[in-house]
Scaffold this motif. Structure first.
Motif, short mmCIF file in Angstrom:
data_model
loop_
_atom_site.label_atom_id
_atom_site.label_comp_id
_atom_site.label_asym_id
_atom_site.label_seq_id
_atom_site.Cartn_x
_atom_site.Cartn_y
_atom_site.Cartn_z
N LEU B 34 14.84 8.16 5.73
CA LEU B 34 13.37 8.91 5.42
C LEU B 34 12.53 7.75 6.19
O LEU B 34 12.72 6.44 5.89
N TYR B 36 8.42 7.08 5.60
CA TYR B 36 7.17 7.29 4.90
C TYR B 36 5.94 6.57 5.41
O TYR B 36 6.27 5.72 5.92
N GLN B 38 2.59 4.84 3.97
CA GLN B 38 1.94 4.34 2.92
C GLN B 38 0.57 3.93 3.12
O GLN B 38 0.33 2.93 3.74
N LYS B 40 -3.40 3.40 1.00
CA LYS B 40 -4.05 2.99 -0.67
C LYS B 40 -3.80 4.24 -1.36
O LYS B 40 -4.67 4.41 -2.23
N LYS B 41 -2.60 5.02 -1.33
CA LYS B 41 -2.42 6.12 -2.19
C LYS B 41 -0.86 6.41 -2.15
O LYS B 41 -0.02 5.58 -1.75
N ALA B 42 -0.45 7.53 -2.53
CA ALA B 42 0.97 8.03 -2.62
C ALA B 42 1.66 7.77 -1.24
O ALA B 42 0.87 8.25 -0.20
N PRO B 43 2.77 7.27 -1.33
CA PRO B 43 3.33 7.09 0.17
C PRO B 43 3.83 8.69 0.73
O PRO B 43 3.97 9.65 -0.20
N PHE B 45 5.41 11.54 2.79
CA PHE B 45 6.83 11.66 3.63
C PHE B 45 6.35 12.35 4.87
O PHE B 45 5.51 12.90 5.10
N LEU B 88 7.17 2.82 5.96
CA LEU B 88 8.35 2.43 5.24
C LEU B 88 9.72 3.34 5.65
O LEU B 88 9.35 4.52 5.99
N LEU B 101 16.87 5.75 -3.49
CA LEU B 101 16.56 5.30 -2.04
C LEU B 101 16.28 3.79 -1.79
O LEU B 101 15.86 3.25 -2.63
N PHE B 103 14.86 0.82 0.22
CA PHE B 103 13.62 0.67 1.17
C PHE B 103 13.96 -0.50 1.80
O PHE B 103 14.05 -1.62 1.39
N LYS B 105 11.28 -3.32 4.09
CA LYS B 105 9.90 -3.98 3.43
C LYS B 105 8.65 -3.40 3.96
O LYS B 105 7.63 -3.57 3.71
#
Lengths: 113, 113
Positions: B34, B36, B38, B40-43, B45, B88, B101, B103, B105
């Motif tokens: 997957l 994502y 990111q 400064k809020k929710a990662p 999708f 990510l 998951l 991840f 870096k």
């Protein structure tokens, strides 16, 4: 709500204090995950719930970390006797089933002084 | 031990450039990969990939998986300043922890005007 909601967004704690972080998943999502993200790193798995059952807590770094999801919806991550190394962003994610796409909340940034 | 490696770790480009972000992995019992975004809020999708050689596309973003060589790329064409974020890569596997998951870096992308 439409997405995963976490509160508080920011938390400052003095070393030794207990903290509680809340996660409100997407309605109807069976699976809920907690991750810890240190600065400059990717999220790292802490624990996983399927409904109210905690099926995996292998990522919890110590017995000071405790998570619950008593009614299979809202989850709380509790950290007792916080230490400086606990400073990180704590992310919650939910998914329809355990193998589906995980949707993340905005996280709680914890700073331990 | 399962491993997800992203490269480059950071990247600065000018608006309009095309970028390619890389993700290589070593996991037992691969299930999915997957991507994502990111900020400064929710990662957020972006893509989930399970099969080799099938490109997934959404607007200016596209991604492809190579399960033989164990890597994926994320392409962004005609970059805009709003593409600035950490990207990510995460891999899901049917292994010990079941459904968490793993991840990398992340790649920090900065798009300058």
């Amino acid at each position: 709500g439409a997405g995963v909601s976490q509160s508080p967004r920011y938390k400052v704690a003095k070393r030794g204090q207990d903290v509680a972080l809340r996660c409100d998943p997407i309605s109807g999502h069976v699976s809920l995950f907690w991750y810890q993200q240190a600065l400059g790193q990717g999220p790292e798995f802490l624990t996983y719930f399927q409904n109210e059952a905690q099926l995996d807590k292998s990522g919890l770094p110590s017995d000071r970390f405790f998570a619950e999801r008593p009614e299979g919806s809202v989850s709380t991550l509790k950290i007792q006797r916080t230490q400086q190394e606990d400073s990180a962003v704590y992310l919650c994610a939910s998914s329809r089933t355990s193998v589906d796409i995980q949707y993340f909340g905005a996280g709680t940034r914890l700073s331990v002084l | 031990e399962d491993k997800v490696v992203q490269s480059p770790l950071s990247l600065v480009v000018h608006e309009g450039d095309t970028v390619t972000l890389n993700c290589s992995y070593e996991v037992t019992n691969f299930r999915s990969l997957l991507w994502y975004k990111q900020e400064k809020k929710a990662p957020t999708f972006l893509f989930m990939l399970t099969s080799s050689g099938i490109e997934k596309k959404s607007g200016r973003l596209s991604s492809i998986l190579d399960k033989k060589e164990l890597f994926s790329i994320l392409n962004i064409t005609a970059t805009q300043t709003g593409d600035s974020a950490i990207y990510l890569c995460a891999v899901g596997s049917n292994s010990n922890s079941g459904y968490a998951l793993n991840f990398g870096k992340g790649t920090s992308l900065l798009v300058t005007p």
